[in-house]
Design an enzyme around this catalytic site. Structure first.
Site, mmCIF file in Angstrom:
data_model
loop_
_atom_site.group_PDB
_atom_site.id
_atom_site.type_symbol
_atom_site.label_atom_id
_atom_site.label_comp_id
_atom_site.label_asym_id
_atom_site.label_seq_id
_atom_site.Cartn_x
_atom_site.Cartn_y
_atom_site.Cartn_z
ATOM 1 N N CYS A 12 0.829 -1.194 0.000
ATOM 2 C CA CYS A 12 0.000 0.000 0.000
ATOM 3 C C CYS A 12 0.859 1.237 0.000
ATOM 4 C CB CYS A 12 -0.834 -0.002 1.244
ATOM 5 S SG CYS A 12 0.181 -0.097 2.697
ATOM 6 N N CYS A 15 2.671 2.100 3.083
ATOM 7 C CA CYS A 15 3.909 1.360 3.331
ATOM 8 C C CYS A 15 5.113 2.193 2.903
ATOM 9 C CB CYS A 15 3.950 0.066 2.517
ATOM 10 S SG CYS A 15 2.631 -1.073 2.864
ATOM 11 N N ASP A 446 20.087 24.479 -30.171
ATOM 12 C CA ASP A 446 21.417 24.788 -30.642
ATOM 13 C C ASP A 446 21.320 24.664 -32.160
ATOM 14 O OD1 ASP A 446 24.203 25.229 -30.416
ATOM 15 O OD2 ASP A 446 24.545 23.107 -30.834
ATOM 16 N N ASP A 639 23.482 18.845 -28.728
ATOM 17 C CA ASP A 639 24.105 17.542 -28.947
ATOM 18 C C ASP A 639 24.655 16.943 -27.652
ATOM 19 O OD1 ASP A 639 26.339 19.047 -28.511
ATOM 20 O OD2 ASP A 639 26.956 19.103 -30.601
ATOM 21 N N ASP A 643 27.531 21.674 -25.650
ATOM 22 C CA ASP A 643 26.568 22.571 -25.025
ATOM 23 C C ASP A 643 26.055 22.038 -23.688
ATOM 24 O OD1 ASP A 643 25.177 20.525 -26.157
ATOM 25 O OD2 ASP A 643 24.386 21.740 -27.793
#
Ligand code: ADP
Ligand code: MG
Length: 752
Positions: A12, A15, A446, A639, A643
């Protein structure tokens, strides 16, 4: 040390917080997170201060067990075959069949009784012998149901008595046990109690039906929960079992885990590619759809990369294994999906908090309901009726208030969402990224490699110095660019090579990131770089730039020899993606180090709203910060290599992966095969997932909040309605099943 363990005995939502709290008490534990959806716990701890055994021991008194998973991924195929959930599900199934049959018997008896009595009198009254038989049968059925099928709930009560900690099992246990105990006392002491109580009324049927329904709910829930995890099973099944390798000049078939780096593998038509590698001989067309989501088969030749788990179509070829075992793309994808499915979305914090306080509150409410029925009921309807209504209210509240659905609401949707993404080549690192992506309103791209292919080619060369030949300019620039890894450099070198110009050795090479390169060729100081502010005004340069080209200036010392213009093509699907983003009300921005004129030209072609150009690489993250300070929620697409800081700064970093590298550190989401079209899919997937979670949370709350007063009998004095515990059981089972089913609907949802 970080470990992920399987939690046994987790039933549950309450829990979750109980386990987390208990484990956190250990001073060696830094972080702990339990996922109800995957039934796993992730613990970060100091192995000098504590160990797994001790942690497991700490939750044992509450009925939980921590078990180590069979890892690592090298043994994916072993893992597929072990399915220890099977026996548990079998027991559940057996209990379910018995429970439902008992429930059916008691329901028939109950309804017959109601329908045969006046004023209804639809059925003939039961004969005395049947009545006596049922009178004896019901306690027997109820005893079996409660003590065998309902054992986990009784254990919950026992734990509560010993430790004072209650969970959902405790609620069900107290409710059904009370109904049973009352009935049993009435049956056993019928003669003594007759003067005070209506001894004709017993609640064996309540015990039986409630336990049967909750077992049904649990069964349906675990069945559908298993379905939410199907995506990962599908991924595991992609793994080939054997490979044909060339050893000692002969081809032999060996199990996949014996393939080592550098092995030469034979791939025949129709065969599954075993590991990641490079084609060394032959050509073929390969179906990579199962990994990249790309439906068109890809043509491959010598030196091209192939991915383990994809299927070779017609050709036959040899390949060299470059990644094996847990380093293959498939293994990394599986690992990433598993991690993500087990992670918690921030939205879940609320549900966790509520379920942790829910259980004790419900216990109090149920007692209050009983006391109120006795207090107000005895003067109004007499002791006997007040007690039986009070008891029904007590049991009904305990049953309906189980916050089971609340605990399932978020994780099941996350599991389905993350899995659906993986099937489409959208890899999600964690639930948080998925949640954040859904609220993004600005996407920053980019330029190079994201919007454009990142493979520029030389289009024009304009000489500024009459004493220099074009070939000389190319020789100088190519010789120096030979040492740079920039895409522009590659294009210039390629151009020189295609004109058969020899590359000279460069000395004192230096690269200025985002500006250009400088060095000595044949004793001359040569630079290739972007035009400075003054040079930008030059008519040739401005004309070339406004055609969308990137212009670099080649200088010998201080003398400008000429300029080289390069252009890159826009990727397929860019314009279409931008359009879809716009229709999702998302603003698009292009961020680039390139010149503003060329950037504007490309942005216009792609349909991008805004351009931020001439930004040095180290400033890209700052530009993202600026956008965020305007209150925008920013996703940055790049990429993932040069960057990375910008991806990290953005609310969500999205990397376009090429090759077989998938686990891009800086990105929360990775789009495979550099396919930008997946971006819009990723965003609509995130929105659909969040919508599902919100619906789930709403329904889970609704059931509980609406159900409690109904079951407590608050409306009885007004409208005469009191929800029977039997219907509380239906509602309780129905709520968890509907939540899981709603999450499963995500699977077939179209992404638009
Ligand atoms: P982008 O943001 O498009 O990836 P970069 O930041 O890598 O661009 O580079 C910005 C600009 O710097 C380029 O457009 C180019 O004019 C110049 N530049 C960078 N590296 C080189 C190089 N190796 N040779 C020539 N020019 C370069
Ligand atoms: Mg770049």
């Amino acid at each position: 040390m970080k470990v992920t363990l399987i939690v046994k005995g987790i039933h549950c939502a309450s829990c979750v917080s109980l386990i987390e709290k208990t484990i956190k008490k250990d001073s060696g534990v830094r972080n702990v997170s339990v996922n109800f959806g995957t039934e796993k716990v992730r613990i970060e701890f100091d192995e000098k201060l504590t160990d797994i055994k001790r942690l497991s021991g700490s939750v044992k008194p509450f009925g939980y067990e921590l078990i180590q998973e069979k890892k690592p991924i090298d043994h994916i195929h072993n893992k597929m075959e072990v399915n220890n959930d099977k026996t548990e599900l079998d027991i559940l199934k057996k209990n379910l069949i018995l429970g439902l049959s008992f429930a059916f018997i008691s329901a028939v008896f109950m309804f017959w009784d109601i329908l045969s009595l006046p004023p209804v009198s639809l059925l003939p009254e039961m004969s005395e012998i049947v009545k006596t038989f049922m009178h004896h049968l019901m306690p027997i059925l109820a005893t079996y149901t409660l003590f065998i099928i309902g054992l986990p709930y009784l254990k919950g009560v026992w734990r509560f008595i010993r430790t004072g900690v209650a969970n959902m099992d405790t609620l069900i246990g107290i409710g059904t046990f009370t109904a049973f105990l009352y009935s049993f006392i009435v049956t056993a002491f019928e003669n003594v109690l007759k003067p005070y109580l209506n001894t004709g009324i017993t609640y064996y049927d309540v015990t039986i039906v409630v336990i049967a329904l909750i077992t049904l709910g649990k069964y349906l829930e675990s069945n559908s929960k298993a379905k939410t995890g199907e995506a990962i099973k599908k991924l595991m099944h992609l793994q080939a079992k054997t490979a044909i390798v060339l050893r000692g000049g002969i081809e032999i078939e060996i199990p996949i885990d014996q393939v080592v780096l550098g092995d030469i593998l034979r791939v025949k038509p129709g065969m599954k590619i075993a590991v990641d590698g490079e084609i060394t001989d032959g050509v073929s067309s390969i179906d990579e759809s199962m990994i990249t989501g790309e439906s068109v088969p890809v043509d491959k030749k010598v030196n091209d990369l192939v991915i383990g788990g994809t299927i070779n179509k017609q050709g036959s070829f040899l390949m060299k294994a470059t990644q094996v075992g847990s380093d293959t793309m498939l293994a990394k994808i599986i690992e990433m999906v598993e991690e993500a499915q087990g992670s918690k979305a921030p939205i879940q914090a609320l549900a966790d908090k509520i379920s942790s306080v829910f259980v004790p509150i419900v216990l109090v409410i149920s007692v209050v309901a009983l006391v109120a029925w006795l207090g107000f009921g005895i003067p109004a309807i007499g002791f006997s009726s007040a007690l039986s209504y009070g008891l029904l209210a007590f049991v009904g509240v305990l049953v309906i208030a189980c916050p089971c659905a609340l605990g399932l609401a978020t994780p099941t949707a996350i599991i389905v969402g993350v899995g659906k993404g993986a099937e489409r080549g959208i890899l999600i690192k964690d639930a948080e990224s998925l949640q954040k992506l859904s609220s993004v309103n600005t996407v920053v791209f980019d330029k190079t490699g994201t919007i454009t292919k990142g493979q520029p080619s030389v289009t024009d060369i304009v000489m500024f110095n009459e004493n220099t030949k074009t070939s000389e300019l190319l020789k100088f620039s190519a010789s120096i660019e030979f040492l740079s890894e920039h895409p522009l450099a590659q294009a210039i070198v390629d151009k020189a090579k295609s004109e058969n110009i020899t590359i000279e050795k460069a000395e004192g090479f230096k690269a200025l990131e985002g500006v250009g390169v400088i060095g000595n060729i044949l004793g001359e100081s040569i630079s290739v770089s972007k035009p400075d502010a003054q040079e930008k005004n030059n008519e040739h340069i401005s004309k070339l730039e406004s055609e969308g080209k990137t212009v670099v200036v080649v200088k010998k010392g201080d003398v400008v020899l000429g300029v080289i213009a390069l252009s890159d093509t826009i990727k397929e699907g860019v314009a279409e993606t931008i359009k879809r983003l716009n229709s999702q009300n998302i603003k698009t921005v292009m961020l680039t180090g390139d010149n503003a004129r060329a950037a504007n030209y490309i942005a216009k072609e792609a349909g991008i709203d805004e351009v931020i150009a001439e930004v040095l690489p180290q400033d890209k993250a700052n530009k993202i910060k600026e956008l965020q300070s305007q209150g925008r929620k920013v996703a940055m697409v790049g990429d993932g290599v040069n960057d990375a800081p910008a991806l990290v700064q953005a609310d969500v970093g999205i990397a376009m992966a090429t090759g077989t590298d998938v686990a891009i550190e800086s990105a929360g989401i990775t789009l495979l095969q550099g396919d930008i079209r997946k971006l819009a899919d990723a965003i609509s997937l995130s929105k659909a997932t969040m919508r599902t979670i919100k619906q789930n949370l709403f329904w889970a709350f609704f059931y509980n909040v609406a159900g409690i007063p109904l079951a407590a009998g608050v409306f009885y004095p007004i409208w005469g309605i009191l929800l029977s515990p039997v219907f509380a059981g239906v509602a309780m089972a129905g709520s968890s099943v509907s939540v899981v089913t709603n999450s499963l609907r995500l699977k077939t949802k179209r992404l638009k």
